[in-house]
Design an enzyme around this catalytic site. Structure first.
Site, PDB file in Angstrom:
ATOM      1  N   LYS A  12     -48.794-121.569-103.178  1.00 21.43           N
ATOM      2  CA  LYS A  12     -47.417-122.194-102.912  1.00 21.43           C
ATOM      3  C   LYS A  12     -47.860-124.230-102.654  1.00 21.43           C
ATOM      4  CE  LYS A  12     -46.423-122.814 -98.674  1.00 21.43           C
ATOM      5  NZ  LYS A  12     -46.333-123.623 -98.092  1.00 21.43           N
ATOM      6  N   PRO A  84     -56.713-120.080 -98.708  1.00 17.33           N
ATOM      7  CA  PRO A  84     -58.071-120.244 -96.891  1.00 17.33           C
ATOM      8  C   PRO A  84     -56.487-119.793 -95.877  1.00 17.33           C
ATOM      9  CG  PRO A  84     -57.093-122.315 -97.937  1.00 17.33           C
ATOM     10  CD  PRO A  84     -57.320-122.026 -99.262  1.00 17.33           C
ATOM     11  N   ASP A 126     -41.840-118.418 -95.961  1.00 13.35           N
ATOM     12  CA  ASP A 126     -41.610-119.097 -96.871  1.00 13.35           C
ATOM     13  C   ASP A 126     -41.759-117.470 -98.097  1.00 13.35           C
ATOM     14  OD1 ASP A 126     -42.798-121.288 -96.491  1.00 13.35           O
ATOM     15  OD2 ASP A 126     -44.650-121.546 -96.092  1.00 13.35           O
TER      16      ASP A 126
HETATM   17  O1  C5P Z   1     -40.177-117.991 -90.434  1.00 12.48           O
HETATM   18  P1  C5P Z   1     -42.438-118.273 -89.857  1.00 12.48           P
HETATM   19  O2  C5P Z   1     -42.827-117.176 -89.394  1.00 12.48           O
HETATM   20  O3  C5P Z   1     -43.406-118.635 -91.857  1.00 12.48           O
HETATM   21  O4  C5P Z   1     -42.725-119.419 -89.165  1.00 12.48           O
HETATM   22  C1  C5P Z   1     -43.605-120.145 -87.881  1.00 12.48           C
HETATM   23  C2  C5P Z   1     -42.889-121.073 -87.143  1.00 12.48           C
HETATM   24  O5  C5P Z   1     -42.464-122.224 -87.632  1.00 12.48           O
HETATM   25  C3  C5P Z   1     -41.569-121.031 -86.340  1.00 12.48           C
HETATM   26  O6  C5P Z   1     -41.707-119.653 -85.465  1.00 12.48           O
HETATM   27  C4  C5P Z   1     -40.696-122.171 -86.918  1.00 12.48           C
HETATM   28  O7  C5P Z   1     -41.573-122.384 -85.629  1.00 12.48           O
HETATM   29  C5  C5P Z   1     -41.234-122.780 -87.290  1.00 12.48           C
HETATM   30  N1  C5P Z   1     -39.944-123.128 -87.692  1.00 12.48           N
HETATM   31  C6  C5P Z   1     -39.060-123.978 -88.254  1.00 12.48           C
HETATM   32  N2  C5P Z   1     -38.678-123.402 -89.499  1.00 12.48           N
HETATM   33  C7  C5P Z   1     -38.807-123.192 -90.511  1.00 12.48           C
HETATM   34  C8  C5P Z   1     -38.881-122.572 -90.229  1.00 12.48           C
HETATM   35  C9  C5P Z   1     -40.511-122.793 -89.786  1.00 12.48           C
HETATM   36  O8  C5P Z   1     -39.128-123.938 -87.120  1.00 12.48           O
HETATM   37  N3  C5P Z   1     -37.380-122.917 -90.972  1.00 12.48           N
END
Ligand code: C5P
Length: 272
Positions: A12, A84, A126
């Site tokens: 994406k 990647p 995501d």
């Molecule tokens: O959900 P995911 O594991 O992809 O998110 C990785 C990190 O990105 C989270 O631990 C957080 O620190 C940050 N994040 C955030 N707000 C979001 C998505 C991700 O702060 N809406």
């Protein structure tokens, strides 16, 4: 008979990514226009009693997704990586989303798309957007997804070869004012006009500045895209990939080739 299921997991690009305040759960509230692009990993899934994946990642989102869907079942999952990793193109999330969709079929679970989105939200922010598929506006921390229309567009994606930490990039981001006008609405309005210049000018990513500050290579990659003549460019997700809109597939290939000669990994892609 062992039937192997093959499924493409599309990357994406975030045409917009608006970051609002931090929520009580520690995640940031966001609004983002997420569009699948024609760069993909391939998953091959073979029925098996035990669950396994060959990605080799410590934090394997494919295994997480399979366990979240049904912890009692097995499958052998092979992933051919082209997206990647750690690149802001949602590679791991796309693999997880594809695994959810394919395993739901293979295991005859009969979960709806909406249920798969909810399960996907436990795997990563995501994942729901990529489970729903097609261009979407994602809100909340990523769990609220709505399909939108997007014209066919050609792009160049470039990756400078550095890994970003999503957590770290978010930690350095200054959230925008809730009262500020929505960049996502502006991008959707630009889609309706079909005007490429206007669409290119509507790309906004609140994570671009902290990502570029933490990794100057991302800034350099953006500069290379702009010098090569793209209509408009920004960072995807929390980086390190960048993308630029161009007039045609031929132009995308020409620019991707010229960036490749400068040592950047670059791909000519289009919206899916
Ligand atoms: O959900 P995911 O594991 O992809 O998110 C990785 C990190 O990105 C989270 O631990 C957080 O620190 C940050 N994040 C955030 N707000 C979001 C998505 C991700 O702060 N809406």
């Amino acid at each position: 008979m062992m039937t192997t299921t093959r499924i493409e997991a599309f990357a994406k690009a975030n045409f917009t990514l608006e970051v609002y305040g931090k929520r009580v759960d520690g995640y940031h509230a966001l609004r983002s226009l997420v569009v699948p692009i024609s760069l993909s990993d391939t998953l091959e899934i073979v029925p098996s009693a035990a669950l396994s994946s060959d990605t080799g990642y410590a934090d394997d989102l494919v295994l997480k997704a399979a366990r979240a869907l049904d912890p009692s079942r097995g499958a052998e999952i092979r992933v051919t990586k082209r997206i990647p990793a750690g690149g802001g193109l949602g590679g791991g999330s796309a693999d997880a989303a594809a695994a959810l969709v394919a395993l739901n079929e293979m295991w005859n679970l009969g979960r709806s798309r909406e249920e798969l989105c909810e399960i996907g939200a436990q795997v990563g922010s995501d994942v729901p957007a990529l489970v729903l598929g097609g261009p979407v506006v994602m809100q909340g921390r990523g769990e609220v997804v709505d399909r939108v229309a997007c014209p066919p567009l050609d792009f160049v994606v470039a990756n400078p070869g550095v890994h970003t930490s999503t957590r770290e990039v978010y930690a350095h981001c200054t959230p925008r004012d809730l009262a500020a006008s929505s960049a996502t609405e502006a991008c959707l309005a630009a889609f309706e006009t079909g005007d490429l210049g206007r669409i290119a000018a509507s790309f906004v990513n609140d994570l671009a500045l902290p990502a570029c500050r933490l990794h100057p290579e991302i800034s350099d990659a953006l500069a290379s895209l702009r010098t090569a003549g793209v209509l408009g460019a920004t960072v995807s997700g929390s980086g390190s990939s960048v993308f630029g809109l161009v007039e045609s597939a031929a132009r995308a290939m020409e620019i991707a080739e010229s960036l490749g000669k400068k040592g950047l990994s670059a791909w000519a892609v289009h919206t899916m």
